[in-house]
Design a protein around this motif. Structure first.
Motif, short mmCIF file in Angstrom:
data_model
loop_
_atom_site.label_atom_id
_atom_site.label_comp_id
_atom_site.label_asym_id
_atom_site.label_seq_id
_atom_site.Cartn_x
_atom_site.Cartn_y
_atom_site.Cartn_z
N LEU A 94 9.69 9.20 36.08
CA LEU A 94 10.72 9.61 35.13
C LEU A 94 10.24 10.76 34.26
O LEU A 94 10.98 11.72 33.98
CB LEU A 94 11.09 8.43 34.21
N LEU A 95 8.97 10.68 33.82
CA LEU A 95 8.47 11.68 32.87
C LEU A 95 8.43 13.09 33.47
O LEU A 95 8.54 14.07 32.74
CB LEU A 95 7.07 11.27 32.37
N VAL A 96 8.29 13.18 34.78
CA VAL A 96 8.27 14.52 35.40
C VAL A 96 9.64 15.18 35.21
O VAL A 96 9.75 16.32 34.75
CB VAL A 96 7.91 14.44 36.90
N GLY A 97 10.70 14.44 35.54
CA GLY A 97 12.05 15.00 35.38
C GLY A 97 12.39 15.25 33.92
O GLY A 97 12.97 16.28 33.57
N ILE A 98 12.00 14.31 33.06
CA ILE A 98 12.33 14.44 31.63
C ILE A 98 11.60 15.65 31.02
O ILE A 98 12.19 16.44 30.28
CB ILE A 98 11.97 13.13 30.88
N SER A 99 10.32 15.81 31.36
CA SER A 99 9.57 16.94 30.81
C SER A 99 10.18 18.26 31.28
O SER A 99 10.33 19.21 30.50
CB SER A 99 8.10 16.90 31.26
N TYR A 100 10.53 18.29 32.56
CA TYR A 100 11.14 19.52 33.10
C TYR A 100 12.46 19.81 32.38
O TYR A 100 12.73 20.94 31.96
CB TYR A 100 11.37 19.37 34.61
N ALA A 101 13.28 18.76 32.23
CA ALA A 101 14.61 18.94 31.62
C ALA A 101 14.48 19.41 30.18
O ALA A 101 15.19 20.32 29.73
CB ALA A 101 15.39 17.63 31.68
N LYS A 102 13.56 18.81 29.45
CA LYS A 102 13.40 19.20 28.04
C LYS A 102 12.89 20.64 27.94
O LYS A 102 13.36 21.41 27.08
CB LYS A 102 12.40 18.27 27.35
N ALA A 103 11.92 20.99 28.80
CA ALA A 103 11.38 22.35 28.74
C ALA A 103 12.47 23.36 29.05
O ALA A 103 12.60 24.39 28.36
CB ALA A 103 10.22 22.48 29.73
N ALA A 104 13.29 23.07 30.07
CA ALA A 104 14.35 24.01 30.44
C ALA A 104 15.38 24.10 29.31
O ALA A 104 15.84 25.20 28.95
CB ALA A 104 15.02 23.55 31.74
N ALA A 105 15.74 22.95 28.73
CA ALA A 105 16.75 22.94 27.66
C ALA A 105 16.24 23.71 26.44
O ALA A 105 16.98 24.48 25.82
CB ALA A 105 17.10 21.51 27.27
N ALA A 106 14.95 23.52 26.12
CA ALA A 106 14.39 24.22 24.96
C ALA A 106 14.39 25.72 25.20
O ALA A 106 14.72 26.52 24.31
CB ALA A 106 12.98 23.71 24.68
N LEU A 108 16.32 27.46 27.25
CA LEU A 108 17.68 28.00 27.33
C LEU A 108 18.48 27.83 26.04
O LEU A 108 19.57 28.36 25.92
CB LEU A 108 18.46 27.29 28.46
N GLN A 109 17.92 26.98 25.14
CA GLN A 109 18.67 26.65 23.91
C GLN A 109 20.00 25.98 24.28
O GLN A 109 21.05 26.31 23.73
CB GLN A 109 18.91 27.90 23.05
N LYS A 110 19.92 25.06 25.24
CA LYS A 110 21.11 24.32 25.68
C LYS A 110 20.85 22.82 25.49
O LYS A 110 19.69 22.39 25.46
CB LYS A 110 21.40 24.60 27.17
N PRO A 111 21.89 21.98 25.38
CA PRO A 111 21.65 20.56 25.15
C PRO A 111 21.09 19.84 26.38
O PRO A 111 21.35 20.23 27.52
CB PRO A 111 23.05 20.02 24.81
N VAL A 112 20.31 18.80 26.09
CA VAL A 112 19.86 17.89 27.14
C VAL A 112 20.54 16.55 26.88
O VAL A 112 20.77 16.17 25.72
CB VAL A 112 18.31 17.77 27.15
N VAL A 113 20.93 15.86 27.95
CA VAL A 113 21.56 14.55 27.77
C VAL A 113 20.88 13.54 28.69
O VAL A 113 20.72 13.76 29.88
CB VAL A 113 23.11 14.64 27.98
N ALA A 114 20.39 12.45 28.05
CA ALA A 114 19.68 11.40 28.78
C ALA A 114 20.70 10.49 29.46
O ALA A 114 21.74 10.16 28.88
CB ALA A 114 18.82 10.59 27.82
N VAL A 115 20.39 10.07 30.68
CA VAL A 115 21.34 9.28 31.48
C VAL A 115 20.65 8.02 32.00
O VAL A 115 19.49 8.05 32.38
CB VAL A 115 21.85 10.15 32.66
#
Ligand code: KG4
Ligand code: ZN
Length: 374
Positions: A94-106, A108-115
């Protein structure tokens, strides 16, 4: 709106782009859906090895996301939000996807949403079929889960039942190992079952724990709304029965059969008969329990999602039961049934449509309530 979905909860590295259409009947469109499966890597171990899975996610995640953007003909600037699986699942994965998603969101300055992973499986039904009649009773049946959710309005899921021991897919995988059929067990048992007789091996029907053993309580809806999970499944007794019968037939159950052949204690036909008989009992129990609960809860449709919904007999028998009871049955195509990121993007869109996003400090969680994503 374009949402990038990311899923790394188990042994599939997945990314997808799902966009809104503006059509109220079919609000979402899949622009791309990429899955890098690790099944080949874990096969030699007979199941998923968590440390190997998380390392492989690290190797695959960048390429999988780039391919998802490329197939969707979108650039990073086109992405409005990123949805990612928070749990349940293997924490390292899980942490691989979450870290990637957070880094990309930060970046891009776009929201991240946990599912929640199972919210994703439930939404795969809506992603495929649009707005199906509600309330809908959705069976999520996979390697890790066998759960029934009542969806009374879009994006609201109440747990009304689950397995009290093994998940159905887990039972398939364990029985396949005993029969020398390899991992994952579901597809190969499904295939072998076509050559076997489903009444050849006398296997017990799973029994249930509540007082009256088989009937669902009359006040299921009210008790489910109050947080009780009542429509139970059970598959571990079935696996124990398979072990006992194999032992009686001289199969070395500690190691399992090598590869089915007519030279061993079981002929290829015997193995096919085992597969067909096992599959019949599992599918009957899934279909019976789901339709009983649907009737009790006044559901107007039934949905079936998760890896085991790829099963040919489950698809056939549930469609026939739905026809007989006048209840429409909705099952996504195979690529949306097994783990994928399009369903995660869809579940993310559900939350975004309600104005929900996640703050950057959420963690991956091995277990998580369906309403509890950050
Ligand atoms: O949803 P999924 O891809 O991953 C999890 O979240 O667990 O489901 C994988 C499970 C495995 O246990 C696999 O054996 C089972 O789905 N499966 C099947 C079939 N195809 C996959 N089970 C029965 N019949 C199938 N055709
Ligand atoms: Zn899954």
């Amino acid at each position: 709106m374009n949402v990038l979905g990311i899923e790394t909860s188990c042994d599939e590295t997945a990314a997808a782009v799902v966009s809104t259409t503006g059509d109220p009947a079919r609000p979402w469109r899949i622009d791309s859906n990429i899955v890098a499966s690790q099944a080949e890597i874990h096969r030699e171990w007979g199941g998923v090895v968590p440390e190997i899975a998380s390392r492989q996610h690290v190797r695959d995640i960048c390429g999988v996301v780039e391919r998802a953007l490329g197939d969707a003909a979108k650039s990073w600037e086109d992405i409005d939000a990123i949805a990612v699986t928070q749990g349940p699942g293997l924490v390292g994965s899980l942490l691989v996807g979450i870290s990637y998603a957070k880094a990309a969101a930060a970046t891009l300055q776009k929201p991240v949403v946990a599912v929640h992973h199972l919210a994703g499986h439930i939404e795969s039904v809506f992603l495929e079929h649009g707005n199906i009649p509600l309330p809908s009773l959705v069976l999520v049946v996979s390697g890790g889960h066998t759960s029934l959710y009542l969806v009374s309005e879009p994006g609201r899921y109440s747990l009304v039942g689950r397995t009290r021991d093994d998940a159905a897919g887990e039972a398939y995988d364990k029985v396949a190992r005993l029969l020398g059929l390899g991992y994952p067990g579901g597809p190969v048992i499904d295939k072998m079952a076509k050559e076997g007789r489903d009444d050849a091996v006398d296997l017990p029907r799973p029994r249930f724990t509540h007082r009256d053993r088989n009937a669902l309580p009359a006040d299921l809806a009210a008790r489910a709304a109050a947080g009780e999970s009542l429509a139970e499944f059970s598959f571990s007794g079935l696996k124990t029965a398979v072990v006992r019968i194999l032992q009686e037939r001289g199969v070395p159950v500690s190691t399992g059969l090598a590869v089915p052949s007519d030279a061993g204690p079981l002929s290829r036909q015997d193995v096919a008969d085992f597969c067909a008989s096992f599959q019949r009992v599992v599918v009957e129990s899934l279909v019976d329990r789901t339709f009983e609960a649907a009737a009790r809860l006044g559901a107007k449709s039934v949905g079936i999602a998760g890896g085991v919904s790829a099963n040919s007999r489950l698809r056939r028998d549930s469609a026939a039961r739905g026809d007989a009871e006048g209840l429409p049955v909705f099952i996504p195509r195979l690529s949306l049934s097994t783990d994928n990121a399009a369903m995660i993007a869809a579940a993310g869109l559900r939350r975004l449509e309600r104005g929900e996003t996640s703050s950057m400090d959420f963690n991956g969680l091995a277990s998580l309530d369906i309403g509890g994503a950050a």
